[in-house]
Design an enzyme around this catalytic site. Structure first.
Site, short mmCIF file in Angstrom:
data_model
loop_
_atom_site.label_atom_id
_atom_site.label_comp_id
_atom_site.label_asym_id
_atom_site.label_seq_id
_atom_site.Cartn_x
_atom_site.Cartn_y
_atom_site.Cartn_z
N LYS A 249 -1.62 5.77 5.12
CA LYS A 249 -2.73 4.93 5.55
C LYS A 249 -2.97 5.22 7.04
O LYS A 249 -2.95 4.32 7.89
CB LYS A 249 -2.37 3.45 5.30
N ASP B 230 8.86 2.99 -2.01
CA ASP B 230 9.57 1.95 -2.75
C ASP B 230 8.62 1.30 -3.77
O ASP B 230 8.94 1.14 -4.94
CB ASP B 230 10.10 0.90 -1.76
N ASP C 63 -3.81 3.25 -1.00
CA ASP C 63 -4.49 2.34 -1.93
C ASP C 63 -5.24 3.13 -3.00
O ASP C 63 -5.18 2.81 -4.19
CB ASP C 63 -5.42 1.36 -1.18
N TYR D 101 11.34 -0.26 6.80
CA TYR D 101 12.70 -0.51 6.31
C TYR D 101 13.77 -0.10 7.32
O TYR D 101 14.96 -0.15 7.01
CB TYR D 101 12.95 0.24 4.99
#
Ligand code: NAD
Length: 356
Positions: free
Chosen positions: A191, A248, A224, A124
């Protein structure tokens, strides 16, 4: 003395929920000197800019603002006003509590989560190169030279920077928050196994700085797996510390866990300024009908009162929301009722200070 607060009603349902929040905040008796400013579609129309300079200057002056959602037109040439505001004022931490509320029917019970989201970096950050642009072509050629990376010439490119300094300050913020609010633990979502040099920095910062908080238990988990865990057993988690994009996405997931977007407040906090806003967007599908749920905006107002040092009034607003929701008589359509935004606000304002 009155607290000076900038109020940005925003777009879509923004003006409706902003008016509702103002009704409730004014009813607390806390003296607030409202400085109403525009941003978003409304500002583009009247001032020719999505985020007018005088709106930013007013926030720099008052240091505190509360805003409704702002529509970001999809497509070329428009940068998200929200992202610009967070970056312009260096509001590096987003705090978004999602808890089970009385009387709201959900699959899970006893959910009490707080998302702490890094707010200024990551995908972002706004470093983007449009498909077919000369900049994208130059970048593709540079990447080929640097690492033999072949990027298709019909690709658009968005970059994901995560810095040590940016990661460390949000890690410190999250652990300070956990300690100050007596939270059970901090879970870091990432991740880093795939994005070794961006998420890897985020994880390394957590490992390093968590050592300064031996009293705050913490864990790290792939984003995940965290998503699956949250959906199955949200009660296993407490403070979720996340980079920008994951924060987000999981904000909306957590909203879904406790009854929907109409219920989740948020704060964007930096060293100097704080801007409070609901997690939800401008909801164009229901805008102008007076049926939006104002609770997310009202609870954002409670977070603002706490930030202003008005602790009793903040607690009182939260208690009044619980009371009205628990009573089950006044509900907006998203909660299965037929109350209007204004009726909900009046009911909450009316419940302030009452004990039943
Ligand atoms: P959204 O949050 O506006 O709406 C998603 C769904 O939730 C819709 O069905 C909507 O009706 C419902 N909803 C949202 N808030 C509600 C409320 N208070 N009461 C009842 N129902 C509610 O998300 P979107 O449709 O993806 O985005 C619409 C616009 O909002 C886009 O332009 C987006 O960029 C913008 N947006 C702004 C912010 C912000 O200003 N902070 C945040 C998210 C999205």
């Amino acid at each position: 003395m009155a607290h000076r607060v900038v109020l940005i009603p925003g777009d879509g349902i923004g003006p409706e929920v902003a008016a509702a929040a103002r009704t409730v905040l004014d009813a607390t008796g806390v003296s607030i000197d409202w400085d109403e400013r525009t941003a978003g579609a409304a500002a583009l129309e009247t001032e020719g800019a999505l985020l007018p300079d005088d709106t930013i200057d007013a926030i720099r002056d008052s240091r505190v603002a509360i805003k409704g959602p702002i529509t970001t037109p999809v497509g070329e040439g428009f940068r998200s006003v929200n992202v610009a505001l967070r970056q312009g004022l260096d509001l590096f931490a987003a705090v978004r509590p999602a808890r089970t509320l009385p009387g709201v029917r959900t699959r899970h019970h006893g959910v009490d989560l707080v998302i702490v989201r890094e707010n200024t970096e990551d995908l972002y950050r706004g470093i983007e190169f449009a498909r077919g642009s000369s900049e994208a072509a130059a970048l593709r050629s540079e990447l080929r030279d640097l690492g033999g990376f072949e990027i298709p010439d019909d690709a658009g490119i968005t970059l994901k920077p995560i810095s040590v300094s940016g990661a460390r300050r949000i890690v410190r913020f999250a652990f300070e928050y956990a300690r100050a609010n007596h939270r059970r633990k901090v879970t870091v979502g990432h991740k880093a196994n795939v994005m070794r040099y961006s998420d890897g920095i985020f994880l390394a910062a957590a490992k390093e700085d968590a050592a300064a908080y031996p009293d705050v238990p913490w864990e790290d988990i792939h984003i995940d797996h965290l998503s699956a865990g949250l959906v199955r057993r949200p009660q296993d988690f407490d403070v979720l510390l996340l980079p920008n994009l994951y924060g987000d996405i999981l904000s909306d997931l957590c909203a879904g866990l406790v009854g929907g977007l109409g219920l989740i407040p948020g704060a964007n906090i930096g060293w100097e300024y704080a801007v409070f806003e609901p997690v939800h967007g401008s909801a164009p599908d229901i805008a102008g009908r007076g049926i939006a749920n104002p609770i997310a905006m009202i609870l954002s107002g409670a977070m603002m009162l706490r930030h202003l040092g008005e602790l009793d009034a903040a607690t009182e607003v939260e208690r009044a929301v619980d009371l009205v929701l628990g009573g089950g008589l006044v509900r907006t359509a998203d909660l299965g009722g037929d109350a209007t935004t204004a009726q909900m606000a009046d009911a909450i304002a009316g419940a302030l200070g009452s004990r039943t």
